[in-house]
Design a protein around this motif. Structure first.
Motif, PDB file in Angstrom:
ATOM      1  N   ASN A   1       0.843  -1.207   0.000  1.00 56.73           N
ATOM      2  CA  ASN A   1       0.000   0.000   0.000  1.00 56.73           C
ATOM      3  C   ASN A   1       0.871   1.247   0.000  1.00 56.73           C
ATOM      4  O   ASN A   1       1.892   1.304   0.662  1.00 56.73           O
ATOM      5  CB  ASN A   1      -0.916   0.035   1.231  1.00 56.73           C
ATOM      6  CG  ASN A   1      -2.041  -0.959   1.123  1.00 56.73           C
ATOM      7  OD1 ASN A   1      -2.270  -1.549   0.076  1.00 56.73           O
ATOM      8  ND2 ASN A   1      -2.744  -1.153   2.213  1.00 56.73           N
ATOM      9  N   GLN A   2       0.443   2.263  -0.739  1.00 56.30           N
ATOM     10  CA  GLN A   2       1.166   3.526  -0.751  1.00 56.30           C
ATOM     11  C   GLN A   2       0.520   4.427   0.294  1.00 56.30           C
ATOM     12  O   GLN A   2      -0.412   5.160   0.008  1.00 56.30           O
ATOM     13  CB  GLN A   2       1.109   4.144  -2.138  1.00 56.30           C
ATOM     14  CG  GLN A   2       1.852   3.320  -3.164  1.00 56.30           C
ATOM     15  CD  GLN A   2       1.796   3.957  -4.526  1.00 56.30           C
ATOM     16  OE1 GLN A   2       1.271   5.046  -4.698  1.00 56.30           O
ATOM     17  NE2 GLN A   2       2.357   3.281  -5.504  1.00 56.30           N
ATOM     18  N   GLN A   3       1.006   4.335   1.512  1.00 56.38           N
ATOM     19  CA  GLN A   3       0.451   5.095   2.623  1.00 56.38           C
ATOM     20  C   GLN A   3       1.523   6.009   3.186  1.00 56.38           C
ATOM     21  O   GLN A   3       2.711   5.723   3.103  1.00 56.38           O
ATOM     22  CB  GLN A   3      -0.054   4.152   3.718  1.00 56.38           C
ATOM     23  CG  GLN A   3      -1.186   3.254   3.277  1.00 56.38           C
ATOM     24  CD  GLN A   3      -1.597   2.299   4.392  1.00 56.38           C
ATOM     25  OE1 GLN A   3      -1.048   2.341   5.480  1.00 56.38           O
ATOM     26  NE2 GLN A   3      -2.565   1.460   4.107  1.00 56.38           N
ATOM     27  N   GLN A   4       1.058   7.058   3.807  1.00 58.06           N
ATOM     28  CA  GLN A   4       1.952   7.988   4.489  1.00 58.06           C
ATOM     29  C   GLN A   4       2.667   7.244   5.617  1.00 58.06           C
ATOM     30  O   GLN A   4       2.042   6.498   6.355  1.00 58.06           O
ATOM     31  CB  GLN A   4       1.082   9.118   5.052  1.00 58.06           C
ATOM     32  CG  GLN A   4       1.818  10.126   5.875  1.00 58.06           C
ATOM     33  CD  GLN A   4       0.882  11.223   6.320  1.00 58.06           C
ATOM     34  OE1 GLN A   4       0.335  11.942   5.507  1.00 58.06           O
ATOM     35  NE2 GLN A   4       0.685  11.332   7.616  1.00 58.06           N
ATOM     36  N   PRO A   5       3.989   7.413   5.785  1.00 56.02           N
ATOM     37  CA  PRO A   5       4.682   6.773   6.903  1.00 56.02           C
ATOM     38  C   PRO A   5       4.008   7.121   8.234  1.00 56.02           C
ATOM     39  O   PRO A   5       3.593   8.254   8.455  1.00 56.02           O
ATOM     40  CB  PRO A   5       6.097   7.350   6.815  1.00 56.02           C
ATOM     41  CG  PRO A   5       6.263   7.679   5.361  1.00 56.02           C
ATOM     42  CD  PRO A   5       4.903   8.162   4.923  1.00 56.02           C
ATOM     43  N   PHE A   6       3.898   6.119   9.095  1.00 52.92           N
ATOM     44  CA  PHE A   6       3.071   6.242  10.298  1.00 52.92           C
ATOM     45  C   PHE A   6       3.482   7.381  11.215  1.00 52.92           C
ATOM     46  O   PHE A   6       2.655   7.955  11.921  1.00 52.92           O
ATOM     47  CB  PHE A   6       3.074   4.930  11.090  1.00 52.92           C
ATOM     48  CG  PHE A   6       4.314   4.714  11.911  1.00 52.92           C
ATOM     49  CD1 PHE A   6       4.357   5.094  13.239  1.00 52.92           C
ATOM     50  CD2 PHE A   6       5.448   4.150  11.361  1.00 52.92           C
ATOM     51  CE1 PHE A   6       5.492   4.897  14.004  1.00 52.92           C
ATOM     52  CE2 PHE A   6       6.586   3.953  12.107  1.00 52.92           C
ATOM     53  CZ  PHE A   6       6.613   4.331  13.435  1.00 52.92           C
ATOM     54  N   GLN A   7       4.769   7.768  11.233  1.00 52.22           N
ATOM     55  CA  GLN A   7       5.234   8.751  12.198  1.00 52.22           C
ATOM     56  C   GLN A   7       4.956  10.197  11.782  1.00 52.22           C
ATOM     57  O   GLN A   7       5.068  11.111  12.592  1.00 52.22           O
ATOM     58  CB  GLN A   7       6.725   8.556  12.481  1.00 52.22           C
ATOM     59  CG  GLN A   7       7.652   8.924  11.327  1.00 52.22           C
ATOM     60  CD  GLN A   7       7.924   7.784  10.368  1.00 52.22           C
ATOM     61  OE1 GLN A   7       7.094   6.910  10.178  1.00 52.22           O
ATOM     62  NE2 GLN A   7       9.100   7.793   9.757  1.00 52.22           N
ATOM     63  N   LEU A   8       4.555  10.394  10.528  1.00 58.60           N
ATOM     64  CA  LEU A   8       4.341  11.768  10.064  1.00 58.60           C
ATOM     65  C   LEU A   8       3.086  12.381  10.675  1.00 58.60           C
ATOM     66  O   LEU A   8       2.078  11.714  10.853  1.00 58.60           O
ATOM     67  CB  LEU A   8       4.249  11.812   8.533  1.00 58.60           C
ATOM     68  CG  LEU A   8       5.493  11.350   7.783  1.00 58.60           C
ATOM     69  CD1 LEU A   8       5.332  11.610   6.299  1.00 58.60           C
ATOM     70  CD2 LEU A   8       6.756  12.000   8.309  1.00 58.60           C
ATOM     71  N   ASP A   9       3.189  13.676  10.994  1.00 60.51           N
ATOM     72  CA  ASP A   9       2.096  14.470  11.567  1.00 60.51           C
ATOM     73  C   ASP A   9       1.713  14.009  12.979  1.00 60.51           C
ATOM     74  O   ASP A   9       0.579  14.171  13.405  1.00 60.51           O
ATOM     75  CB  ASP A   9       0.871  14.476  10.640  1.00 60.51           C
ATOM     76  CG  ASP A   9       0.233  15.859  10.576  1.00 60.51           C
ATOM     77  OD1 ASP A   9       0.917  16.852  10.895  1.00 60.51           O
ATOM     78  OD2 ASP A   9      -0.959  15.941  10.233  1.00 60.51           O
ATOM     79  N   ARG A  10       2.688  13.446  13.717  1.00 56.87           N
ATOM     80  CA  ARG A  10       2.438  13.006  15.095  1.00 56.87           C
ATOM     81  C   ARG A  10       3.213  13.826  16.122  1.00 56.87           C
ATOM     82  O   ARG A  10       3.018  13.665  17.311  1.00 56.87           O
ATOM     83  CB  ARG A  10       2.787  11.530  15.262  1.00 56.87           C
ATOM     84  CG  ARG A  10       1.845  10.607  14.518  1.00 56.87           C
ATOM     85  CD  ARG A  10       2.216   9.159  14.782  1.00 56.87           C
ATOM     86  NE  ARG A  10       1.363   8.260  14.048  1.00 56.87           N
ATOM     87  CZ  ARG A  10       0.320   7.629  14.567  1.00 56.87           C
ATOM     88  NH1 ARG A  10      -0.013   7.815  15.817  1.00 56.87           N
ATOM     89  NH2 ARG A  10      -0.385   6.805  13.830  1.00 56.87           N
ATOM     90  N   CYS A  11       4.148  14.676  15.654  1.00 61.39           N
ATOM     91  CA  CYS A  11       4.881  15.543  16.571  1.00 61.39           C
ATOM     92  C   CYS A  11       5.293  16.801  15.806  1.00 61.39           C
ATOM     93  O   CYS A  11       5.162  16.858  14.583  1.00 61.39           O
ATOM     94  CB  CYS A  11       6.105  14.831  17.157  1.00 61.39           C
ATOM     95  SG  CYS A  11       7.449  14.570  15.985  1.00 61.39           S
ATOM     96  N   HIS A  12       5.809  17.812  16.520  1.00 64.41           N
ATOM     97  CA  HIS A  12       6.122  19.095  15.884  1.00 64.41           C
ATOM     98  C   HIS A  12       7.183  18.962  14.801  1.00 64.41           C
ATOM     99  O   HIS A  12       7.121  19.634  13.772  1.00 64.41           O
ATOM    100  CB  HIS A  12       6.518  20.143  16.935  1.00 64.41           C
ATOM    101  CG  HIS A  12       7.949  20.049  17.344  1.00 64.41           C
ATOM    102  ND1 HIS A  12       8.919  20.841  16.798  1.00 64.41           N
ATOM    103  CD2 HIS A  12       8.569  19.227  18.218  1.00 64.41           C
ATOM    104  CE1 HIS A  12      10.085  20.529  17.344  1.00 64.41           C
ATOM    105  NE2 HIS A  12       9.896  19.546  18.190  1.00 64.41           N
ATOM    106  N   ALA A  13       8.180  18.099  14.993  1.00 63.56           N
ATOM    107  CA  ALA A  13       9.252  17.969  14.012  1.00 63.56           C
ATOM    108  C   ALA A  13       8.762  17.343  12.713  1.00 63.56           C
ATOM    109  O   ALA A  13       9.314  17.620  11.651  1.00 63.56           O
ATOM    110  CB  ALA A  13      10.399  17.137  14.580  1.00 63.56           C
ATOM    111  N   LEU A  14       7.732  16.513  12.817  1.00 61.63           N
ATOM    112  CA  LEU A  14       7.246  15.809  11.634  1.00 61.63           C
ATOM    113  C   LEU A  14       5.864  16.275  11.192  1.00 61.63           C
ATOM    114  O   LEU A  14       5.101  15.523  10.577  1.00 61.63           O
ATOM    115  CB  LEU A  14       7.258  14.295  11.883  1.00 61.63           C
ATOM    116  CG  LEU A  14       8.656  13.700  12.057  1.00 61.63           C
ATOM    117  CD1 LEU A  14       8.576  12.224  12.377  1.00 61.63           C
ATOM    118  CD2 LEU A  14       9.540  13.949  10.844  1.00 61.63           C
ATOM    119  N   LYS A  15       5.529  17.569  11.485  1.00 57.12           N
ATOM    120  CA  LYS A  15       4.320  18.155  10.907  1.00 57.12           C
ATOM    121  C   LYS A  15       4.476  18.105   9.402  1.00 57.12           C
ATOM    122  O   LYS A  15       5.581  18.258   8.878  1.00 57.12           O
ATOM    123  CB  LYS A  15       4.132  19.605  11.362  1.00 57.12           C
ATOM    124  CG  LYS A  15       3.803  19.772  12.824  1.00 57.12           C
ATOM    125  CD  LYS A  15       3.489  21.216  13.154  1.00 57.12           C
ATOM    126  CE  LYS A  15       4.621  22.142  12.748  1.00 57.12           C
ATOM    127  NZ  LYS A  15       4.405  23.541  13.126  1.00 57.12           N
TER     128      LYS A  15
END
Length: 198
Positions: A165-179
């Motif tokens: 599946n082409q999904q967004q990596p799970f860690q993105l948009d979960r903390c300020h550095a990875l907004k």
């Protein structure tokens, strides 16, 4: 030194250590073991008696067994040191109430409902709160793909059946550095970057 130098001379009085270890099991399940220990640097008079310096006031553990979808299939709590022997440790069997919960679906809320306040041990319930992020870290790079591969296509697998599946990596948009509008995402995950709103 991790912190900047202190502004005043000081003496260590209390130490709390939290350890979390994750184990991949042969049966494709994972054990996450969390332990909390409190010690004092001087003898401490407790209601139950004198606790010598260096001997734990609390030494508690919580082990959960999870599948790769973050469902808890088994749970065990232990209490080898506590201030009120025979009382503190009487609640440990209740931590099997974690079985059936999913670490990523309202887990912290459900822990409070089932084991918060007088329904549990303050320290074990507090320890349970760190389990979701510990499991995510354990799964990163093992169960969950955390980087872009193959010409910018993302393979973010929770299990082998969804690896393509082409999904967004799970860690993105979960903390300020990875907004999604951050420089880190622009640098390391350019496919998923979003422009900052004005």
């Amino acid at each position: 030194m991790f912190f900047s130098p202190p502004n005043s001379r000081r003496a260590l009085k209390h130490s709390r250590v939290i350890e979390i270890d994750a184990y991949a099991r042969e049966d494709s399940l994972w054990d996450i073991e969390a332990r909390i220990r409190d010690t004092k640097t001087s003898d401490t008079q407790l209601a139950s008696g004198l606790r010598p310096a260096g001997m734990p006031i609390h030494d508690l553990g919580l082990r959960i067994c999870i599948n790769t979808q973050f469902d808890i299939v088994d749970a065990e709590a232990v209490s080898s040191a506590h201030p009120y022997p025979g009382y503190c440790n009487a609640i440990t069997p209740d931590y099997t109430k974690l079985v059936g919960l999913n670490l990523l679906k309202q887990f912290r809320h459900e822990v409070k409902v089932r084991l918060g306040g007088t329904r549990g041990c303050t320290h074990l319930t507090e320890l349970a709160q760190v389990l979701p992020t510990a499991a995510l870290q354990a799964f990163a790079g093992e169960v969950l793909k955390t980087h872009e591969v193959g010409g910018g296509e993302v393979k973010n697998a929770i299990n082998a059946t969804v690896q393509d599946n082409q999904q967004q990596p799970f860690q993105l948009d979960r903390c300020h550095a990875l907004k999604l509008d951050s420089g880190a995402v622009a640098t390391y995950y350019p496919r998923w970057v979003k422009q900052a709103s004005a």
